[in-house]
Design a protein around this motif. Structure first.
Motif, PDB file in Angstrom:
ATOM      1  N   THR A 106       6.533  12.595 -11.836  1.00 61.26           N
ATOM      2  CA  THR A 106       5.911  11.275 -11.560  1.00 61.26           C
ATOM      3  C   THR A 106       6.116  10.119 -12.763  1.00 61.26           C
ATOM      4  OG1 THR A 106       3.677  11.994 -12.541  1.00 61.26           O
ATOM      5  CG2 THR A 106       3.677  12.595 -10.190  1.00 61.26           C
ATOM      6  N   LYS A 107       5.713   8.999 -12.358  1.00 56.09           N
ATOM      7  CA  LYS A 107       5.949   7.835 -13.206  1.00 56.09           C
ATOM      8  C   LYS A 107       5.121   8.009 -14.562  1.00 56.09           C
ATOM      9  CE  LYS A 107       7.208   4.800  -9.347  1.00 56.09           C
ATOM     10  NZ  LYS A 107       6.497   3.697  -8.677  1.00 56.09           N
ATOM     11  N   LYS A 108       5.540   7.253 -15.634  1.00 52.43           N
ATOM     12  CA  LYS A 108       4.864   7.554 -16.802  1.00 52.43           C
ATOM     13  C   LYS A 108       4.107   6.294 -17.263  1.00 52.43           C
ATOM     14  CE  LYS A 108       8.061  10.646 -19.061  1.00 52.43           C
ATOM     15  NZ  LYS A 108       9.180  10.873 -20.100  1.00 52.43           N
ATOM     16  N   ASP A 138       2.537  12.096  -3.361  1.00 48.40           N
ATOM     17  CA  ASP A 138       3.195  10.696  -2.885  1.00 48.40           C
ATOM     18  C   ASP A 138       4.102  10.483  -3.174  1.00 48.40           C
ATOM     19  OD1 ASP A 138       3.105   8.317  -1.473  1.00 48.40           O
ATOM     20  OD2 ASP A 138       1.824   7.326  -2.878  1.00 48.40           O
ATOM     21  N   GLU A 139       5.297   9.992  -2.605  1.00 51.10           N
ATOM     22  CA  GLU A 139       6.507   9.611  -2.602  1.00 51.10           C
ATOM     23  C   GLU A 139       6.539   8.313  -3.834  1.00 51.10           C
ATOM     24  OE1 GLU A 139       5.859   7.095   0.635  1.00 51.10           O
ATOM     25  OE2 GLU A 139       5.260   9.166  -0.150  1.00 51.10           O
ATOM     26  N   ASN A 140       5.519   7.482  -3.438  1.00 45.63           N
ATOM     27  CA  ASN A 140       5.382   6.304  -4.370  1.00 45.63           C
ATOM     28  C   ASN A 140       4.938   6.533  -5.908  1.00 45.63           C
ATOM     29  OD1 ASN A 140       5.866   4.497  -2.091  1.00 45.63           O
ATOM     30  ND2 ASN A 140       4.160   4.843  -1.577  1.00 45.63           N
ATOM     31  N   ILE A 198       5.446  10.425  23.537  1.00 42.63           N
ATOM     32  CA  ILE A 198       4.234  10.514  22.617  1.00 42.63           C
ATOM     33  C   ILE A 198       3.723  11.766  22.450  1.00 42.63           C
ATOM     34  CG2 ILE A 198       2.237   9.334  21.791  1.00 42.63           C
ATOM     35  CD1 ILE A 198       2.859   6.736  23.119  1.00 42.63           C
ATOM     36  N   GLN A 199       3.871  12.308  21.144  1.00 36.98           N
ATOM     37  CA  GLN A 199       3.491  13.666  20.752  1.00 36.98           C
ATOM     38  C   GLN A 199       1.787  13.386  20.618  1.00 36.98           C
ATOM     39  OE1 GLN A 199       6.799  16.054  19.120  1.00 36.98           O
ATOM     40  NE2 GLN A 199       7.165  14.219  18.314  1.00 36.98           N
ATOM     41  N   LYS A 200       1.299  13.357  21.619  1.00 34.13           N
ATOM     42  CA  LYS A 200      -0.261  13.074  21.504  1.00 34.13           C
ATOM     43  C   LYS A 200      -1.068  13.951  20.478  1.00 34.13           C
ATOM     44  CE  LYS A 200      -3.483  10.354  23.708  1.00 34.13           C
ATOM     45  NZ  LYS A 200      -3.496   8.985  23.694  1.00 34.13           N
ATOM     46  N   ASN A 201      -2.256  13.474  19.914  1.00 37.17           N
ATOM     47  CA  ASN A 201      -2.729  14.320  18.912  1.00 37.17           C
ATOM     48  C   ASN A 201      -1.712  14.833  17.800  1.00 37.17           C
ATOM     49  OD1 ASN A 201      -4.900  13.975  20.300  1.00 37.17           O
ATOM     50  ND2 ASN A 201      -4.845  15.864  21.530  1.00 37.17           N
ATOM     51  N   SER A 202      -1.267  13.900  17.022  1.00 38.96           N
ATOM     52  CA  SER A 202      -0.242  14.329  15.927  1.00 38.96           C
ATOM     53  C   SER A 202      -0.504  13.632  14.858  1.00 38.96           C
ATOM     54  CB  SER A 202       1.312  14.435  16.206  1.00 38.96           C
ATOM     55  OG  SER A 202       1.812  13.088  16.632  1.00 38.96           O
ATOM     56  N   GLY A 203      -1.046  12.384  14.935  1.00 39.28           N
ATOM     57  CA  GLY A 203      -1.473  11.413  13.870  1.00 39.28           C
ATOM     58  C   GLY A 203      -2.613  12.013  12.942  1.00 39.28           C
ATOM     59  N   PHE A 204      -2.500  11.232  11.622  1.00 33.35           N
ATOM     60  CA  PHE A 204      -3.634  11.454  10.515  1.00 33.35           C
ATOM     61  C   PHE A 204      -3.375  10.475   9.554  1.00 33.35           C
ATOM     62  CE2 PHE A 204       0.407  12.947   8.912  1.00 33.35           C
ATOM     63  CZ  PHE A 204       0.290  12.854   7.457  1.00 33.35           C
ATOM     64  N   LYS A 205      -4.333  10.328   8.670  1.00 35.26           N
ATOM     65  CA  LYS A 205      -4.475   9.427   7.479  1.00 35.26           C
ATOM     66  C   LYS A 205      -4.475  10.255   6.025  1.00 35.26           C
ATOM     67  CE  LYS A 205      -6.888   6.242  10.081  1.00 35.26           C
ATOM     68  NZ  LYS A 205      -8.305   5.311  10.203  1.00 35.26           N
ATOM     69  N   GLN A 206      -3.879   9.586   5.132  1.00 34.53           N
ATOM     70  CA  GLN A 206      -3.776  10.188   3.714  1.00 34.53           C
ATOM     71  C   GLN A 206      -4.104   9.211   2.508  1.00 34.53           C
ATOM     72  OE1 GLN A 206      -0.868  13.223   3.496  1.00 34.53           O
ATOM     73  NE2 GLN A 206      -0.303  12.610   1.143  1.00 34.53           N
ATOM     74  N   TYR A 207      -4.599   9.698   1.477  1.00 34.87           N
ATOM     75  CA  TYR A 207      -4.898   8.808   0.343  1.00 34.87           C
ATOM     76  C   TYR A 207      -4.440   9.674  -0.901  1.00 34.87           C
ATOM     77  CZ  TYR A 207      -8.509   8.042   3.919  1.00 34.87           C
ATOM     78  OH  TYR A 207      -9.193   7.633   5.110  1.00 34.87           O
ATOM     79  N   ASN A 208      -3.645   8.614  -1.809  1.00 31.36           N
ATOM     80  CA  ASN A 208      -3.489   9.381  -3.140  1.00 31.36           C
ATOM     81  C   ASN A 208      -3.467   8.448  -4.176  1.00 31.36           C
ATOM     82  OD1 ASN A 208      -1.320  11.768  -2.169  1.00 31.36           O
ATOM     83  ND2 ASN A 208      -0.995  10.059  -0.743  1.00 31.36           N
ATOM     84  N   LEU A 209      -4.106   9.123  -5.190  1.00 28.14           N
ATOM     85  CA  LEU A 209      -4.584   8.362  -6.344  1.00 28.14           C
ATOM     86  C   LEU A 209      -4.183   8.969  -7.676  1.00 28.14           C
ATOM     87  CD1 LEU A 209      -6.345   6.479  -7.995  1.00 28.14           C
ATOM     88  CD2 LEU A 209      -8.353   8.114  -8.215  1.00 28.14           C
ATOM     89  N   GLN A 239       8.483   7.685   4.821  1.00 32.99           N
ATOM     90  CA  GLN A 239       6.937   7.856   4.744  1.00 32.99           C
ATOM     91  C   GLN A 239       6.304   8.704   3.863  1.00 32.99           C
ATOM     92  OE1 GLN A 239       5.799   8.220   8.958  1.00 32.99           O
ATOM     93  NE2 GLN A 239       6.838   6.232   9.662  1.00 32.99           N
ATOM     94  N   ASN A 240       6.802   9.774   3.474  1.00 36.07           N
ATOM     95  CA  ASN A 240       6.497  10.943   2.540  1.00 36.07           C
ATOM     96  C   ASN A 240       7.575  11.634   2.035  1.00 36.07           C
ATOM     97  OD1 ASN A 240       7.286  13.143   4.495  1.00 36.07           O
ATOM     98  ND2 ASN A 240       5.587  12.413   5.896  1.00 36.07           N
ATOM     99  N   THR A 241       7.123  12.459   1.026  1.00 38.78           N
ATOM    100  CA  THR A 241       7.958  13.264   0.329  1.00 38.78           C
ATOM    101  C   THR A 241       8.871  14.077   1.113  1.00 38.78           C
ATOM    102  OG1 THR A 241       6.516  12.838  -1.798  1.00 38.78           O
ATOM    103  CG2 THR A 241       8.391  14.697  -1.931  1.00 38.78           C
ATOM    104  N   ALA A 242       8.382  15.031   2.008  1.00 35.10           N
ATOM    105  CA  ALA A 242       8.966  15.608   3.036  1.00 35.10           C
ATOM    106  C   ALA A 242      10.120  14.983   3.517  1.00 35.10           C
ATOM    107  CB  ALA A 242       8.356  16.347   3.914  1.00 35.10           C
TER     108      ALA A 242
END
Length: 732
Positions: A156-158, A125-127, A248-259, A65-68
């Protein structure tokens, strides 16, 4: 130690099998590791230091899901988490500001990187990644300050020019769903190529819901970390609410954007120009561990979150072969802008405290490489200028009333200037022996001013430091036979105190307050590495053993302190014990790692690694535990690969961390561990990827198959439970 015995037994059996098997039957061979850095020889086998690389093929297949998560599941390092939206890599017992993060060779570490735990790695972002290279041990000679435990270089990719392998328009679309947090992610990538210029556009979106922990008891410990209650604000009133599902670990979600946008251009005179723009942003990221802090009323904090984590990076690169003294040249001009903030509010206290940090980084690096018949010379210069603006205010969430409050860092001008020169020389002494030597020297200036001391009067209004820095390295690689490599290396590292070390003023919790200490000196390390690599004749098996010993000098540790001759003071209306960062003499870190790779039969590869670390602070009276030292850990797995796809089954494991080995009241976070320390754990995982139609790949996997409940050492959130994921990638 049973796992260590199993690894060595497997090694003996497989090595004998590999040596006796004829080369003509060998279909697959272990891949030669090639490094993507302008400051080292390309081949890993020529280096006297321990290096591990995660390549593009592995990144895409693992589908994390992520680089970590990508780093933590490699089995070669540990990643701590205080919240789902985080990940703080630990290398050889060094973490956070003592591990250097690079993106495309540019430093991410800035003047407010703290010594505790950091979440900055997830902003890459790992992608977007072509590969990740982890350098173990002090690498300050190559990369500068902060590389005490190691360096993580994310490449990162070239943007690719048109060729026989690259079409004019190419790219891919990727989508993924994960059950453990109802993740919904998508990624788009487009490369437009011509003979002399190219463009690469990449965009990712991630939506992570609340994280589910494992529901099955860890056989090494009791149930731990469930979330029975959380706090809701209903019509302006804080209410302690029962969780309908405590797993369910309530209040742990989030969103992320990468460009990411890259443009490359090749001129007729042989110059290649490159533009590299990266932007990462997120929604608010809840600080989960602080949301679970208990109090007499049930929970201590109603709100505690990091504001949107913004990272902007712009790089202009210029490269040309055979320029200065017949050396290849690469110049990078870079600008970074980082914004992070902390927002917290106690239960039934409706004043939300907001502290905002804005950092600008300007840098230039000049790297040159001159190749001789049997040697390589790398040399260059780099300069970084950083500034910080720290502000703070509170707002009443019901009335809207706004007040100015104390800032996390001095509220005046804060800046650092780093200037370094480096040189590295690699040569072939004989047919069987390679030699490496290098040195770095630099000068750092730090200035920090307090423009308003209304909230916390200090006997000074500014802090100024000037430090001359230096480091060196020397190593040998000797091949007594074609099956054996012997490696030895000695290197030094340094970390210059930054604004966070010198001038931070903040309440650390539990009746303690940290105050500035202007007398800090740079931290330094001296490390000796000894390595043994054994390879089979048919290149189908390899075992690599590395032993290291690090002497930690002038280590910066938070400890009791006298402020104006007093050990306590009144802060935020409460009497608090005074702490400060101090150079507390000497410490050492030692350990070893074993990495095994090989083929049992054609197309069936196994990997296994084992890592052990021990750290102690030394004094005349006693030896006490050093913080950030993980228990033993590793990974054992099997990979089966054919033209149609790949299957991988693997086990990740961690040993027990008893409370007697914790650095108490420090960054080991004993308050977030069960009584007696963190129990051992292991997870069983299965991943597949296969072609369903031409150019379309389906990814399916199950992580933590047994749904084991566990927590990584020093973390403040339970690890994911059973996760069933699926992803689809289409190349065009």
């Amino acid at each position: 130690m049973k796992r260590a015995f199993l690894l060595y037994s497997l090694f003996v059996a497989t090595y004998t099998f590999s040596q006796n098997k004829k080369d003509t039957t060998a279909v697959n061979h272990l891949e030669e590791v090639v490094l993507s850095t302008v400051r080292l020889p390309k081949k890993k086998e020529a280096l006297p230091i321990q290096v591990e690389t995660i390549n593009l093929k592995q990144i895409e297949f693992q589908n994390f899901q992520n680089t970590a998560d990508l780093l933590s599941n490699s089995g070669t390092l540990v990643v701590q988490k205080s919240q789902q939206g985080g990940g703080s890599p630990t290398i050889r017992g060094f973490e956070a500001s003592r591990v250097l993060l690079l993106v495309d060779g540019i430093r991410m570490n800035n003047l407010i990187y703290r010594s505790g735990h950091l979440q900055n790695v997830i902003s890459v972002d790992e992608n977007l990644l072509e590969n990740v290279t982890v350098f173990y041990g002090p690498t300050s000679t190559l990369f500068g300050s902060d590389a005490l435990g190691g360096t993580i270089n994310m490449t990162t990719k070239k943007a690719k020019f048109i060729s026989n392998q690259v079409e004019r328009i190419s790219g891919n679309v990727l989508t993924r769903y994960s059950s453990v947090n109802e993740e919904k992610s998508s990624h788009f990538e487009l490369n437009y190529a011509k003979e002399n210029w190219a463009s690469l556009t990449s965009f990712s979106y991630n939506d992570f819901g609340d994280l589910k922990m494992g529901k099955r008891k860890n056989h090494n410990g009791n149930f731990f970390g469930e979330r029975p209650f959380y706090i809701e604000n209903i019509n302006g009133v804080d209410v302690l609410t029962e969780n309908s599902d405590k797993f369910i670990q309530k209040n742990s979600g989030f969103k992320q954007y990468n460009l990411m946008q890259k443009v490359a251009y090749k001129s007729q005179k042989g110059f290649e120009h490159g533009l590299n723009f990266q932007f990462s942003n997120s929604t608010d990221i809840p600080r989960y561990d602080r949301l679970t802090d208990a109090s007499s009323s049930g929970l201590k904090n109603a709100e505690w979150y990091y504001g949107p984590q913004k990272r902007l990076l712009g790089i202009y690169s210029l490269t040309k072969e055979k320029v200065f003294l017949n050396s290849d040249l690469k110049i990078d001009f870079a600008y970074q802008n980082v914004e992070e903030s902390r927002h917290n509010r106690r239960f039934e206290n409706y004043n939300l405290q907001n502290r905002i940090e804005k950092v600008n980084m300007y840098s230039i690096s000049i790297d040159l490489h001159k190749e001789f018949t049997k040697s390589d010379l790398f040399y260059g210069v780099e300069s970084y200028l950083e500034d910080l603006n720290s502000s703070a205010f509170s707002n009443n969430i019901n009335t809207g009333e706004i007040k100015i409050i104390d800032t996390r860092y001095p509220n005046g001008k804060n800046n650092m200037l780093r200037n370094d020169l480096y040189v590295s020389y690699n040569t072939i002494l004989s047919k069987r022996t390679n030699f490496n030597i290098g040195a770095r020297a630099g000068f750092t200036i730090l200035n920090s001013t307090i423009s308003d001391d209304t909230f916390f009067a200090l006997p000074f209004n500014d802090i100024n430091q000037k430090n001359f820095t230096y480091s060196g390295t020397a190593g040998l690689v000797h091949k007594p036979s074609k099956n054996i490599d012997l490696k030895t290396n000695i290197s030094t590292g340094f970390r210059v105190p930054n604004i966070d070390d010198l001038a931070k003023i903040f309440e650390s919790g539990g009746g303690f307050v940290i105050v500035p200490n202007a007398d800090l000196k740079p931290e330094k390390t001296i490390t000796t590495d000894l390595g043994l690599v054994i390879k089979s004749n048919n290149k189908r098996f390899q075992i690599e053993n590395t032993y290291y010993f690090t002497r930690f000098i002038d280590a910066i540790i938070t400890d009791n302190y006298l402020y104006n001759g007093q050990s306590t003071l009144t802060y935020n209306g409460s009497q608090s014990q005074v702490l400060a960062n101090q150079n507390k003499g000497r410490a050492y870190v030692t350990g070893f790692s074993t990495n095994i790779k090989g083929y049992l039969v054609s197309s069936l590869q196994y990997v296994a690694n084992f890592n052990y670390t021990l750290g102690r602070i030394t004094s005349e009276e006693e030896k006490t535990p050093l913080d950030h030292i993980p228990p033993y850990y590793g990974k054992v797995g099997l990979n089966y690969e054919k033209n149609w796809g790949k299957i991988e089954a693997y086990v990740l494991y961690n040993g027990k961390k008893p409370i007697s080995d914790y650095f108490l009241n420090g960054e080991d976070n004993e308050q977030y561990a069960p009584n007696g320390g963190m129990p051992a754990w292991e997870t069983y995982n299965l991943k597949t990827a296969f072609t369903i139609i031409p150019k379309a790949t389906l990814f399916v996997g199950v992580e933590n198959i047994l749904d084991t409940q566990y927590r990584v050492f020093a973390s403040g959130i339970n690890a994911p439970g059973r996760n069933i994921y699926g992803g689809l990638k289409y190349d065009f």
